[in-house]
Design a protein around this motif. Sequence first.
Motif, PDB file in Angstrom:
ATOM      1  N   SER A   1       0.828  -1.205   0.000  1.00 21.92           N
ATOM      2  CA  SER A   1       0.000   0.000   0.000  1.00 21.92           C
ATOM      3  C   SER A   1       0.864   1.257   0.000  1.00 21.92           C
ATOM      4  O   SER A   1       0.525   2.255  -0.617  1.00 21.92           O
ATOM      5  N   LEU A   2       2.015   1.211   0.680  1.00 15.72           N
ATOM      6  CA  LEU A   2       2.906   2.378   0.683  1.00 15.72           C
ATOM      7  C   LEU A   2       3.454   2.623  -0.720  1.00 15.72           C
ATOM      8  O   LEU A   2       3.506   3.761  -1.193  1.00 15.72           O
ATOM      9  N   LEU A   3       3.861   1.542  -1.391  1.00 16.38           N
ATOM     10  CA  LEU A   3       4.386   1.675  -2.752  1.00 16.38           C
ATOM     11  C   LEU A   3       3.357   2.334  -3.664  1.00 16.38           C
ATOM     12  O   LEU A   3       3.649   3.286  -4.392  1.00 16.38           O
ATOM     13  N   VAL A   4       2.135   1.810  -3.609  1.00 17.35           N
ATOM     14  CA  VAL A   4       1.130   2.288  -4.555  1.00 17.35           C
ATOM     15  C   VAL A   4       0.674   3.699  -4.191  1.00 17.35           C
ATOM     16  O   VAL A   4       0.426   4.537  -5.057  1.00 17.35           O
ATOM     17  N   LEU A   5       0.637   4.012  -2.888  1.00 19.22           N
ATOM     18  CA  LEU A   5       0.221   5.361  -2.496  1.00 19.22           C
ATOM     19  C   LEU A   5       1.251   6.399  -2.943  1.00 19.22           C
ATOM     20  O   LEU A   5       0.905   7.481  -3.399  1.00 19.22           O
TER      21      LEU A   5
ATOM     22  N   GLY B   1       5.065  -1.337 -14.458  1.00 16.62           N
ATOM     23  CA  GLY B   1       6.191  -1.017 -13.574  1.00 16.62           C
ATOM     24  C   GLY B   1       5.817   0.103 -12.617  1.00 16.62           C
ATOM     25  O   GLY B   1       5.012   0.971 -12.939  1.00 16.62           O
ATOM     26  N   TRP B   2       6.431   0.034 -11.434  1.00 15.76           N
ATOM     27  CA  TRP B   2       6.144   1.013 -10.386  1.00 15.76           C
ATOM     28  C   TRP B   2       6.459   2.433 -10.871  1.00 15.76           C
ATOM     29  O   TRP B   2       7.492   2.654 -11.488  1.00 15.76           O
ATOM     30  N   LEU B   3       5.541   3.361 -10.619  1.00 13.40           N
ATOM     31  CA  LEU B   3       5.660   4.780 -10.987  1.00 13.40           C
ATOM     32  C   LEU B   3       5.533   4.991 -12.493  1.00 13.40           C
ATOM     33  O   LEU B   3       5.776   6.088 -12.983  1.00 13.40           O
ATOM     34  N   LYS B   4       5.191   3.956 -13.242  1.00  9.91           N
ATOM     35  CA  LYS B   4       5.175   4.112 -14.690  1.00  9.91           C
ATOM     36  C   LYS B   4       3.781   4.015 -15.292  1.00  9.91           C
ATOM     37  O   LYS B   4       3.630   3.910 -16.508  1.00  9.91           O
ATOM     38  N   GLY B   5       2.752   4.016 -14.470  1.00  6.91           N
ATOM     39  CA  GLY B   5       1.394   3.935 -14.997  1.00  6.91           C
ATOM     40  C   GLY B   5       0.994   5.221 -15.696  1.00  6.91           C
ATOM     41  O   GLY B   5       0.984   6.283 -15.085  1.00  6.91           O
ATOM     42  N   THR B   6       0.711   5.126 -16.997  1.00  7.28           N
ATOM     43  CA  THR B   6       0.369   6.360 -17.731  1.00  7.28           C
ATOM     44  C   THR B   6      -1.014   6.854 -17.357  1.00  7.28           C
ATOM     45  O   THR B   6      -1.240   8.049 -17.240  1.00  7.28           O
ATOM     46  N   GLN B   7      -1.937   5.938 -17.164  1.00 10.20           N
ATOM     47  CA  GLN B   7      -3.291   6.347 -16.779  1.00 10.20           C
ATOM     48  C   GLN B   7      -3.243   7.125 -15.471  1.00 10.20           C
ATOM     49  O   GLN B   7      -3.910   8.132 -15.293  1.00 10.20           O
ATOM     50  N   THR B   8      -2.420   6.623 -14.561  1.00  5.13           N
ATOM     51  CA  THR B   8      -2.312   7.243 -13.253  1.00  5.13           C
ATOM     52  C   THR B   8      -1.685   8.616 -13.361  1.00  5.13           C
ATOM     53  O   THR B   8      -2.207   9.602 -12.855  1.00  5.13           O
ATOM     54  N   HIS B   9      -0.549   8.675 -14.054  1.00  2.00           N
ATOM     55  CA  HIS B   9       0.221   9.915 -14.003  1.00  2.00           C
ATOM     56  C   HIS B   9      -0.264  10.957 -14.975  1.00  2.00           C
ATOM     57  O   HIS B   9       0.136  12.108 -14.911  1.00  2.00           O
ATOM     58  N   LEU B  10      -1.126  10.569 -15.909  1.00  2.00           N
ATOM     59  CA  LEU B  10      -1.726  11.579 -16.771  1.00  2.00           C
ATOM     60  C   LEU B  10      -3.097  11.987 -16.236  1.00  2.00           C
ATOM     61  O   LEU B  10      -3.894  12.587 -16.935  1.00  2.00           O
ATOM     62  N   ASP B  11      -3.361  11.582 -14.960  1.00  2.28           N
ATOM     63  CA  ASP B  11      -4.541  12.130 -14.293  1.00  2.28           C
ATOM     64  C   ASP B  11      -5.867  11.572 -14.785  1.00  2.28           C
ATOM     65  O   ASP B  11      -6.886  12.219 -14.665  1.00  2.28           O
ATOM     66  N   TYR B  12      -5.845  10.386 -15.378  1.00  2.00           N
ATOM     67  CA  TYR B  12      -7.103   9.846 -15.876  1.00  2.00           C
ATOM     68  C   TYR B  12      -7.903   9.134 -14.794  1.00  2.00           C
ATOM     69  O   TYR B  12      -9.095   8.958 -14.915  1.00  2.00           O
ATOM     70  N   ILE B  13      -7.206   8.650 -13.775  1.00  2.00           N
ATOM     71  CA  ILE B  13      -7.922   7.876 -12.768  1.00  2.00           C
ATOM     72  C   ILE B  13      -8.456   8.795 -11.674  1.00  2.00           C
ATOM     73  O   ILE B  13      -7.699   9.519 -11.041  1.00  2.00           O
ATOM     74  N   PRO B  14      -9.765   8.754 -11.482  1.00  2.00           N
ATOM     75  CA  PRO B  14     -10.356   9.599 -10.444  1.00  2.00           C
ATOM     76  C   PRO B  14     -10.097   8.985  -9.068  1.00  2.00           C
ATOM     77  O   PRO B  14      -9.861   7.778  -8.972  1.00  2.00           O
TER      78      PRO B  14
ATOM     79  N   THR C   1      -7.799   7.036  -3.062  1.00  2.00           N
ATOM     80  CA  THR C   1      -8.797   6.462  -2.153  1.00  2.00           C
ATOM     81  C   THR C   1      -9.525   5.277  -2.800  1.00  2.00           C
ATOM     82  O   THR C   1      -8.967   4.200  -2.905  1.00  2.00           O
ATOM     83  N   ASP C   2     -10.763   5.509  -3.270  1.00  2.30           N
ATOM     84  CA  ASP C   2     -11.568   4.367  -3.710  1.00  2.30           C
ATOM     85  C   ASP C   2     -11.011   3.661  -4.953  1.00  2.30           C
ATOM     86  O   ASP C   2     -11.220   2.466  -5.144  1.00  2.30           O
ATOM     87  N   PHE C   3     -10.312   4.381  -5.822  1.00  2.00           N
ATOM     88  CA  PHE C   3      -9.833   3.769  -7.057  1.00  2.00           C
ATOM     89  C   PHE C   3      -8.340   3.442  -7.033  1.00  2.00           C
ATOM     90  O   PHE C   3      -7.708   3.288  -8.066  1.00  2.00           O
ATOM     91  N   ILE C   4      -7.770   3.330  -5.855  1.00  2.00           N
ATOM     92  CA  ILE C   4      -6.323   3.082  -5.760  1.00  2.00           C
ATOM     93  C   ILE C   4      -5.966   1.726  -6.377  1.00  2.00           C
ATOM     94  O   ILE C   4      -4.855   1.530  -6.866  1.00  2.00           O
ATOM     95  N   PHE C   5      -6.951   0.797  -6.392  1.00  2.00           N
ATOM     96  CA  PHE C   5      -6.673  -0.507  -6.964  1.00  2.00           C
ATOM     97  C   PHE C   5      -6.345  -0.401  -8.458  1.00  2.00           C
ATOM     98  O   PHE C   5      -5.540  -1.181  -8.982  1.00  2.00           O
ATOM     99  N   ALA C   6      -6.937   0.569  -9.149  1.00  2.00           N
ATOM    100  CA  ALA C   6      -6.643   0.752 -10.571  1.00  2.00           C
ATOM    101  C   ALA C   6      -5.175   1.137 -10.760  1.00  2.00           C
ATOM    102  O   ALA C   6      -4.503   0.673 -11.689  1.00  2.00           O
ATOM    103  N   VAL C   7      -4.672   1.987  -9.868  1.00  2.00           N
ATOM    104  CA  VAL C   7      -3.271   2.407  -9.935  1.00  2.00           C
ATOM    105  C   VAL C   7      -2.364   1.195  -9.725  1.00  2.00           C
ATOM    106  O   VAL C   7      -1.427   0.934 -10.491  1.00  2.00           O
ATOM    107  N   TYR C   8      -2.685   0.440  -8.677  1.00  2.00           N
ATOM    108  CA  TYR C   8      -1.910  -0.754  -8.338  1.00  2.00           C
ATOM    109  C   TYR C   8      -1.899  -1.724  -9.515  1.00  2.00           C
ATOM    110  O   TYR C   8      -0.860  -2.233  -9.935  1.00  2.00           O
ATOM    111  N   SER C   9      -3.101  -1.942 -10.059  1.00  2.00           N
ATOM    112  CA  SER C   9      -3.285  -2.906 -11.121  1.00  2.00           C
ATOM    113  C   SER C   9      -2.547  -2.513 -12.394  1.00  2.00           C
ATOM    114  O   SER C   9      -2.006  -3.353 -13.109  1.00  2.00           O
ATOM    115  N   GLU C  10      -2.516  -1.207 -12.676  1.00  2.00           N
ATOM    116  CA  GLU C  10      -1.844  -0.735 -13.877  1.00  2.00           C
ATOM    117  C   GLU C  10      -0.338  -0.939 -13.760  1.00  2.00           C
ATOM    118  O   GLU C  10       0.323  -1.323 -14.710  1.00  2.00           O
TER     119      GLU C  10
END
Lengths: 364, 645
Positions: free
Chosen positions: A32-36, A244-257, A261-270
């Motif tokens: 959880s720390l990694l993904v947060l 790869g960790w810190l490399k999720g494009t969906q996450t870092h281009l602000d697509y995931i709402p 909090t509630d959608f952190i699993f999408a970040v982890y999964s990506e």
Amino acid sequence: MQPHLIKRLWQAIKEPLDGWLMLFLGLVFLLSLLVLYSASNQSFYKIDNKLIYTFLSLVIMWLLARARPQVVMNFAPPIYLLGMILLLAVHFKGITVNGSTRWISIGITRIQPSEIMKIALPMMLAWYFQKFEMSMRWWHYAVGALLMLLPTGLVLKQPDLGTATLIMAAGFFVLFFAGLSWKIIIGGVIAGASALPIIWPMLHDYQRKRVLTLIDPMTDPLGAGYHIIQSMIAIGSGGPFGKGWLKGTQTHLDYIPERTTDFIFAVYSEEFGMIGNILLVVLYLLIISRGLMITARAPTLYGRLMAGSITLSFFVYAFVNMGMVSGILPVVGVPLPFVSYGGTATVTLFVGMGMLMGIANQRK
Amino acid sequence: MRRPQLKNLQAEESQFQLRLLAAYSFMVLMFIVLIARFVWLQVFQHEHYSTLAQSNRISLVPILPNRGLIVDRNGIVLAQNYSAYTLELTPSKIENLEKTIADLSKIVDVTPRDLKRFRKLLDESKGFEAIPLKVKLSDEEAARVAANGWSYPGVEVKARLFRDYPYKEMTSHVLGYIGRINQQDKEKLEDDDKTTNYRGTTYIGKTGLEAIYEDDLHGTVGFEEMETDSGGRAIRSLKRTPPVNGNTLKLALDIRLQEMADRMFGERRGALVAIDPSTGGVLAFLSKPGFDPSLFIDGIDNQTWAALNSDWQKPLVNRALRGVYPPGSTFKPFISMAALENNAIGKTDIRPAPATFYLPGSSHEFRDSRKTGNGMVNLARAITVSSDTFFYRLAWEMGIDKIHPVVGQFGLGSKTGIDLDGEAIGVLPSKQWKAKRFAKWGPQASRWLPADVVSIGIGQGFNAYTPLQMANATAIMANDGVVFKPHLVQEVVDTHTGKTRRIDAQPLRTLPFAKDNFEYVKQGMTGVLGPGGTAARIGAGLTYSMAGKTGTAQVVSIAQGQKYNASALAEQKRDHSWFIAFAPVEKPRIAVAIIVENAGFGAAAAAPIARALFDFYLTGKIPGDMGQFKTIPQEAPSTDAAPPD
């Protein structure tokens, strides 16, 4: 002298804790720390906060793990009563945010009484069934059902469908382990299903929209479907091994709402892919397995009912969250246990774990 | 225990184990469903979603709202926006930052100051966001960057809105300034759940009204949902949610009064606060010297910051809000109210006002500011001639316990609640205050001494108040005890609907003091500007009625038996000049408190400023020797100036 002291202190700290649960929780916490860190754009601000509230939660957990369940049990009626009073207070003079009234101000801060009910209701029911253990009649289940429906109804009226479902589930699990007849359970499911056409018009617009969006997110790609589509893109594009960790494009281009909090699993999964997902699911399953072992060995009825309800509730949290983010369940505000950012939900979870460990210690 | 029950228990036990097993199987099954879903999404559909992610079709582009304007009571603009080009670099997208900057310097004039500021912002950022290398490009420079078809990725020329404060130093302590959002601001926005609304926003109110009314001024961000190609370029707009521009703040402040006050201060230091007693609206709010707020907007470089901070004149300190000064003799009207309310003196009582006052059994000399003393006077006259010995004795007879409850009701020693952040509390002396303040030096130091009250009687001693508190107290006095919360912003205007929201328009409370006591003290204050009063010269030729009180705040204490000689003391050790006043006396429309630092006696430096302001505000008359005004048309007195009362 000093190493000896430290050793004794260490002994005292770990004595009430359950080794297996601590190991699994620790692993989930590291993930959880990694993904947060990734989800908050590599800022330490939320990490720091998470460390603080997790530490406080651990202290509470430790205290509960040390406490004897027979003693904790006696607090069930007053806590339940307090929870009900607060829920009524919310109903009459709560704070309204985004159209739902969930909070109440208590001077310095504001609290969400429905959170208390997540623990208070199963405690109350378990206490009640233990009290009448020797003389159970059908109407005891009826009273139990009433104890369950009162808070659920109030939370449903706020409206907060997600929390109401969780509270009801926690209560139902107690009834289930207390021996509620299968006929009634199956009958209830059938009745519920056939009541859908009646319930449907009673739902709020946004709730109906969420269900419809689930069936076909593409009907509303820019509105309610946007969250689900974007998180499904995140999960799917993560592939078997992740980006790869810190490399999720969906996450870092602000697509995931709501990505911390509630959608952190999408970040982890990506970022960690299917392998990561399976790892997390296995960890959750291990926690659940351990929980059910504790349930099976619990010496008192209260212990059994409470441990069973806590474990199954934990399953519901994990399943509902991952199911909603991956698009097989409607979007309800349920955090991913021990991973999502947020102090209140974490405290509740650790309270549950503390009680579970307390019940495990009863045999020692 | 009966036999069947035992059997029951056994049955129950096995039933329970069965249910555990059922639950466990169900959960495992559900997790398998979940994993099947992952396999479907991440293995079978992986390619599909990868394509979607690469060319994510929908991107949300924030559309910034325009920051709200700030205007004065007559609609004159005090803070506005203008559009200009900036050259911005996104470090994470640039391979060789130094070379890029060097190349850009050849076609755009990048000053050392620009560079310094850029590096400072670079240190504070994480490299993901665009940082301005040069703000406000000239048209020619913007064209040159565009014409060179700048091929470096991460370099952009953007049209941005900038904030402009046309009155610069004159309004710096009122308006404050906006600045770039830093890490601290970000955390606060996160805590307040406002990050969505600040997407794309680079500036936020840092101090002054810009900070206090940030929520109103900022507005609501809009979004454009764009369909983009795989390169991230926008193809077409799918849906547009327009932004809601920030609200306009309409101040109670009259910028013409503000400018006049500023001009009258000239190079001198000090503060001035003028309040409309009938509403609590702040008509003028000046702290001298001010500073140029535009220095802060795009990040100030360390050198300029250090220079401003270490300047002995302290231009960054808001003296009106945060400067605490002994009120000197301007305190006398308020202690007079305490005396009348406590029946410590009658309105017709005549008492001596000699040259010196001694405490019984002490040889310590409390001197009067007038060498000869003032003979025999009543309380009103004592205010008018500002007799020190009269008030020494009055305070001594009353004692501190009767003074502070009454004086405190005028808001002295507590925050007035004005719509600015960081207001100082000041010191309203009392026994409890002294005990607390000096507690660490032991009971000897923290015990209230009988002599402590004597100098408090003339506004010296422990007394310390802000110019804002003094103006507020004067307004309450003028108002016969009706208390308003002083406010700079009069109304907030929604630019879309035109709806207005009034700020603090209702009185907070009315002080429970006798009306004729107010009348009596005001009579004494009116005398100050009449024959024999300490500001008689200022009162000459008044076309309306005016009441006031001069004051001199001691900066250094004078040793016993020594004489005060202003010219011999270094300038910074000279007394501060105070003046409080209001007019017209019958129906007050303006109340003011003025302090001019190190300017000597109140009547000489501070009082003429009040007279000029009142003349202008009440009759539209402009002093002849003041030359050109920025805010006041020269031909004729402004048409909306109020008629003489």
